[in-house]
Design an enzyme around this catalytic site. Structure first.
Site, PDB file in Angstrom:
ATOM      1  N   LYS A  96      68.450 -15.598  32.991  1.00 35.42           N
ATOM      2  CA  LYS A  96      69.232 -14.434  33.421  1.00 35.42           C
ATOM      3  C   LYS A  96      70.270 -14.128  32.334  1.00 35.42           C
ATOM      4  O   LYS A  96      71.262 -14.834  32.187  1.00 35.42           O
ATOM      5  CB  LYS A  96      69.921 -14.742  34.763  1.00 35.42           C
ATOM      6  CG  LYS A  96      70.703 -13.565  35.309  1.00 35.42           C
ATOM      7  CD  LYS A  96      72.179 -13.785  35.020  1.00 35.42           C
ATOM      8  CE  LYS A  96      73.077 -12.686  35.452  1.00 35.42           C
ATOM      9  NZ  LYS A  96      73.136 -11.555  34.555  1.00 35.42           N
ATOM     10  N   CYS A 135      83.118 -17.557  20.941  1.00 38.88           N
ATOM     11  CA  CYS A 135      83.782 -18.636  21.669  1.00 38.88           C
ATOM     12  C   CYS A 135      84.557 -19.512  20.699  1.00 38.88           C
ATOM     13  O   CYS A 135      85.549 -20.133  21.063  1.00 38.88           O
ATOM     14  CB  CYS A 135      82.775 -19.464  22.432  1.00 38.88           C
ATOM     15  SG  CYS A 135      81.387 -19.950  21.413  1.00 38.88           S
ATOM     16  N   GLU A 172      92.760 -16.887  26.846  1.00 41.59           N
ATOM     17  CA  GLU A 172      91.663 -16.378  26.016  1.00 41.59           C
ATOM     18  C   GLU A 172      91.644 -14.852  26.105  1.00 41.59           C
ATOM     19  O   GLU A 172      91.443 -14.294  27.183  1.00 41.59           O
ATOM     20  CB  GLU A 172      90.319 -16.944  26.479  1.00 41.59           C
ATOM     21  CG  GLU A 172      89.195 -16.554  25.538  1.00 41.59           C
ATOM     22  CD  GLU A 172      87.820 -17.044  25.993  1.00 41.59           C
ATOM     23  OE1 GLU A 172      87.463 -16.822  27.162  1.00 41.59           O
ATOM     24  OE2 GLU A 172      87.102 -17.624  25.159  1.00 41.59           O
ATOM     25  N   GLU A 227      79.329 -24.270  29.116  1.00 41.75           N
ATOM     26  CA  GLU A 227      79.996 -23.983  27.831  1.00 41.75           C
ATOM     27  C   GLU A 227      80.897 -22.790  28.076  1.00 41.75           C
ATOM     28  O   GLU A 227      80.421 -21.679  28.281  1.00 41.75           O
ATOM     29  CB  GLU A 227      78.961 -23.647  26.751  1.00 41.75           C
ATOM     30  CG  GLU A 227      78.032 -24.791  26.401  1.00 41.75           C
ATOM     31  CD  GLU A 227      78.738 -25.976  25.777  1.00 41.75           C
ATOM     32  OE1 GLU A 227      79.860 -25.816  25.250  1.00 41.75           O
ATOM     33  OE2 GLU A 227      78.183 -27.086  25.837  1.00 41.75           O
TER      34      GLU A 227
HETATM   35  P1  NAD Z   1      80.798 -14.142  32.013  1.00 40.53           P
HETATM   36  O1  NAD Z   1      81.232 -15.416  32.642  1.00 40.53           O
HETATM   37  O2  NAD Z   1      81.363 -12.877  32.516  1.00 40.53           O
HETATM   38  O3  NAD Z   1      79.212 -13.996  32.162  1.00 40.53           O
HETATM   39  C1  NAD Z   1      78.309 -14.981  31.711  1.00 40.53           C
HETATM   40  C2  NAD Z   1      77.012 -14.875  32.507  1.00 40.53           C
HETATM   41  O4  NAD Z   1      77.273 -15.248  33.858  1.00 40.53           O
HETATM   42  C3  NAD Z   1      76.438 -13.463  32.566  1.00 40.53           C
HETATM   43  O5  NAD Z   1      75.039 -13.524  32.475  1.00 40.53           O
HETATM   44  C4  NAD Z   1      76.872 -13.003  33.936  1.00 40.53           C
HETATM   45  O6  NAD Z   1      76.063 -11.979  34.461  1.00 40.53           O
HETATM   46  C5  NAD Z   1      76.741 -14.287  34.740  1.00 40.53           C
HETATM   47  N1  NAD Z   1      77.493 -14.318  36.006  1.00 40.53           N
HETATM   48  C6  NAD Z   1      78.581 -13.605  36.346  1.00 40.53           C
HETATM   49  N2  NAD Z   1      78.956 -13.913  37.615  1.00 40.53           N
HETATM   50  C7  NAD Z   1      78.098 -14.854  38.064  1.00 40.53           C
HETATM   51  C8  NAD Z   1      77.967 -15.574  39.301  1.00 40.53           C
HETATM   52  N3  NAD Z   1      78.803 -15.385  40.313  1.00 40.53           N
HETATM   53  N4  NAD Z   1      76.979 -16.482  39.418  1.00 40.53           N
HETATM   54  C9  NAD Z   1      76.136 -16.712  38.384  1.00 40.53           C
HETATM   55  N5  NAD Z   1      76.194 -16.040  37.198  1.00 40.53           N
HETATM   56  C10 NAD Z   1      77.168 -15.131  37.039  1.00 40.53           C
HETATM   57  O7  NAD Z   1      81.047 -14.302  30.448  1.00 40.53           O
HETATM   58  P2  NAD Z   1      80.824 -13.218  29.290  1.00 40.53           P
HETATM   59  O8  NAD Z   1      81.910 -12.197  29.343  1.00 40.53           O
HETATM   60  O9  NAD Z   1      79.410 -12.747  29.285  1.00 40.53           O
HETATM   61  O10 NAD Z   1      81.021 -14.117  27.985  1.00 40.53           O
HETATM   62  C11 NAD Z   1      82.261 -14.339  27.383  1.00 40.53           C
HETATM   63  C12 NAD Z   1      82.772 -15.733  27.709  1.00 40.53           C
HETATM   64  O11 NAD Z   1      81.807 -16.694  27.287  1.00 40.53           O
HETATM   65  C13 NAD Z   1      84.045 -16.106  26.991  1.00 40.53           C
HETATM   66  O12 NAD Z   1      84.904 -16.768  27.875  1.00 40.53           O
HETATM   67  C14 NAD Z   1      83.570 -17.068  25.898  1.00 40.53           C
HETATM   68  O13 NAD Z   1      84.539 -17.983  25.451  1.00 40.53           O
HETATM   69  C15 NAD Z   1      82.453 -17.747  26.578  1.00 40.53           C
HETATM   70  N6  NAD Z   1      81.540 -18.342  25.608  1.00 40.53           N
HETATM   71  C16 NAD Z   1      81.553 -19.704  25.455  1.00 40.53           C
HETATM   72  C17 NAD Z   1      80.720 -20.319  24.535  1.00 40.53           C
HETATM   73  C18 NAD Z   1      80.717 -21.817  24.374  1.00 40.53           C
HETATM   74  O14 NAD Z   1      79.759 -22.335  23.820  1.00 40.53           O
HETATM   75  N7  NAD Z   1      81.734 -22.533  24.819  1.00 40.53           N
HETATM   76  C19 NAD Z   1      79.847 -19.533  23.767  1.00 40.53           C
HETATM   77  C20 NAD Z   1      79.868 -18.145  23.936  1.00 40.53           C
HETATM   78  C21 NAD Z   1      80.710 -17.555  24.866  1.00 40.53           C
END
Ligand code: NAD
Length: 502
Positions: A181, A290, A390, A256
């Site tokens: 997803k 990230c 962040e 992550e």
């Molecule tokens: P997000 O948490 O909004 O979304 C991530 C994924 O989760 C998406 O596919 C989203 O549709 C899904 N999602 C949202 N609500 C959900 C729920 N209730 N249940 C299950 N899935 C759900 O994050 P984003 O805005 O897409 O990404 C940015 C974030 O990701 C930043 O905080 C960044 O630091 C982090 N990030 C971390 C790493 C790492 O390796 N530590 C790498 C890249 C990005």
């Protein structure tokens, strides 16, 4: 000039080896963040029923896939890596168009996918366990890795090809099947990846793609009793909710999450090199990595010369579409990100001194995109909000400290622990930093960006829950250890009792 928009296509889900519509009959749009008039396509808003179908298909395919010899599974990964390499330019351009990062970085994103595909293809001929002596005579002992089952892969938009590959390659080579997803900001990138996975020869049902809202599609994956392992990358709060929900079913969950990465600059540093590293780390991918650096922690004596360099260089960065070769900084991913960054500028004005930036990109050609100027605040204190939270945009805080120890304290005083770096010419101090910095990744005399796929990737504290992606460590998320004892003595032997004194 208006963008040339061909008739936007409607894309489908990929379930059991077929491209299909969602049973719910709804779609959502994906648009170019550099010019929102450019509609990339319509994508299926998947439902819980679609997820259930995808899970069933993955379960069925898993019966055969887990029995396929691992080296043969690896060969399919190898073919997929080769296809990614063949299509690298097309994929990179599609990525820039869909999420905005400049083309050179988009090529790097695809390259990470290639690297992990080849690394994990090789794991097909390793997947090492241990053979070890038994404490009893005529007894053999060993441990092997076994697949877990259906893996739920939930990914963000900022590395729309690399991150899904980091997760799906180790999951698949070790014999799991996947329900993938992707973020709703990058469904096209996900579709292109899965098309190539199908072309590489992954059997029907081993890889299933369900696009759609996190609250419905993500939730259905996390709450299913038939998905025993979840790998999630995204926001810390989303990850926390998801892990709490999964805990009720005792699922394995690899998280992550967010970061607040810092670069320490000591008085003996090469300031020109530090400036290069800081700019790349703070404003590359428009600060939406990230591992992006959002804090510079500098010894007071070098703050002014460092700021002078940073300001001059940040002002010279050109905003624009990532597809234009002259662009240094692309747009933010969407209107929500733009409004979040804008909100933090107000916070920053109260907490520090605005050195440069702080506004939406306003020059000609930027009016239809989510552009924001590279922004630097000086005189920020370690516990200020802009130094703690962040922001995920091109906003850098410069925090003055008295000495190395002050820098270590400031660096570690955040709830995240992904990446950190130090610029110093003193080898002893560099080694102290390797020991003292509480992050999963540490760089010496380089910025906070630059992870390679054969080393473990992940963070401490609220950046995750102790799992790692990439490297051999990635296999731990997707495998169960099985310990096997073979007694060929022909009689009962009791461990810890026989063959012991008393
Ligand atoms: P997000 O948490 O909004 O979304 C991530 C994924 O989760 C998406 O596919 C989203 O549709 C899904 N999602 C949202 N609500 C959900 C729920 N209730 N249940 C299950 N899935 C759900 O994050 P984003 O805005 O897409 O990404 C940015 C974030 O990701 C930043 O905080 C960044 O630091 C982090 N990030 C971390 C790493 C790492 O390796 N530590 C790498 C890249 C990005």
């Amino acid at each position: 000039m208006d963008p040339v928009v061909a008739e936007a296509r409607t894309f489908q889900l990929f379930i059991a080896g077929e491209w299909v519509d969602s049973g719910g009959g709804r779609t959502f749009e994906s648009r170019n963040p550099a010019d929102t008039r450019d509609l990339i396509g319509h994508f299926q808003a998947g439902t819980a029923a679609d997820v259930a179908r995808a899970i069933r298909s993955a379960e069925t395919a898993g019966l055969r896939w887990r029995r396929t010899p691992a080296p043969k599974r690896g060969e399919i990964l190898y073919r997929f890596g080769a296809l990614l390499a063949e299509h690298k330019e097309r994929l990179a351009r599609a990525m820039t168009r869909e999420m905005g990062k400049v083309l050179t970085e988009a090529r790097g994103d695809v390259q990470e996918g290639i690297d992990i595909a080849f690394l994990m293809a090789g794991e097909g001929r390793r997947l090492f366990g241990d053979t070890t002596p038994s404490e009893l005579p005529d007894k053999w002992a060993m441990s092997i890795r076994e697949p877990i089952g259906v893996a739920g892969i939930i990914t963000p938009w900022n590395f729309p090809m690399a991150i899904p590959c980091w997760k799906m390659m180790p999951a698949l080579v070790s014999g799991n099947t996947v329900v993938f997803k992707p973020s709703s900001d990058t469904p096209h990138c996900a579709t292109l990846l899965v098309e190539l996975m199908a072309a590489a020869g992954f059997p029907a049902g081993t890889v299933n793609l369900v696009t759609g809202p996190g609250a419905e599609v993500g939730d259905a994956i996390v709450s299913s009793p038939d998905v025993p392992v979840i790998s999630f990358t995204g926001n810390t709060e989303t990850g926390r909710r998801l892990a709490t929900q999964a805990a009720t079913r005792l699922k394995r969950v690899s998280l992550e999450l967010g970061g607040k990465n810092g670069i320490v600059v000591l008085a003996d540093a090469d300031l020109d090199l530090a400036t290069d590293g800081i700019l790349w780390s703070a404003f590359g991918t428009t600060g939406q990595r990230c591992t992006a650096a959002s804090r510079v922690i500098a010894e007071r004596t070098v703050v002014d010369p460092l700021l002078e360099r940073l300001e001059r260089r940040a002002k010279a960065l050109r905003l624009g579409s990532g597809l234009d070769s002259g662009t240094d900084v692309g747009p933010l991913v969407n209107a929500g990100a733009l409004s979040k960054v804008t909100g933090y500028i107000e916070v920053g004005r109260r907490e520090g001194e605005l050195v440069t930036g702080g506004r939406r990109g306003s020059s000609a050609g930027l009016e239809h995109g989510h552009f924001f100027e590279p922004t630097i605040f000086a005189g920020v204190a370690p516990m200020d909000r802009i130094a703690q939270e962040e922001i995920f945009g091109p906003v850098l805080s410069v925090i003055p400290v008295d000495d190395y120890q002050g820098a270590v304290t400031a660096l570690n005083q955040v709830r995240y622990g992904l990446s950190s770096s130090i610029f110093t010419r003193d080898a002893n101090t560099a080694f102290r930093a390797m020991r003292d910095f509480e992050t999963g990744i540490v760089y010496i005399n380089a910025g906070t960006i630059g992870a390679e796929t054969h080393l473990p990737f992940g963070g401490t504290k609220e950046t995750g829950n102790g799992h790692r992606e990439a490297g051999h460590a990635a296999l731990d998320t997707y495998t169960e250890w099985k310990s096997i004892y073979v007694d060929f003595s022909g009689h009962l032997q009791r461990a810890q009792i026989d063959n012991q004194p008393g």
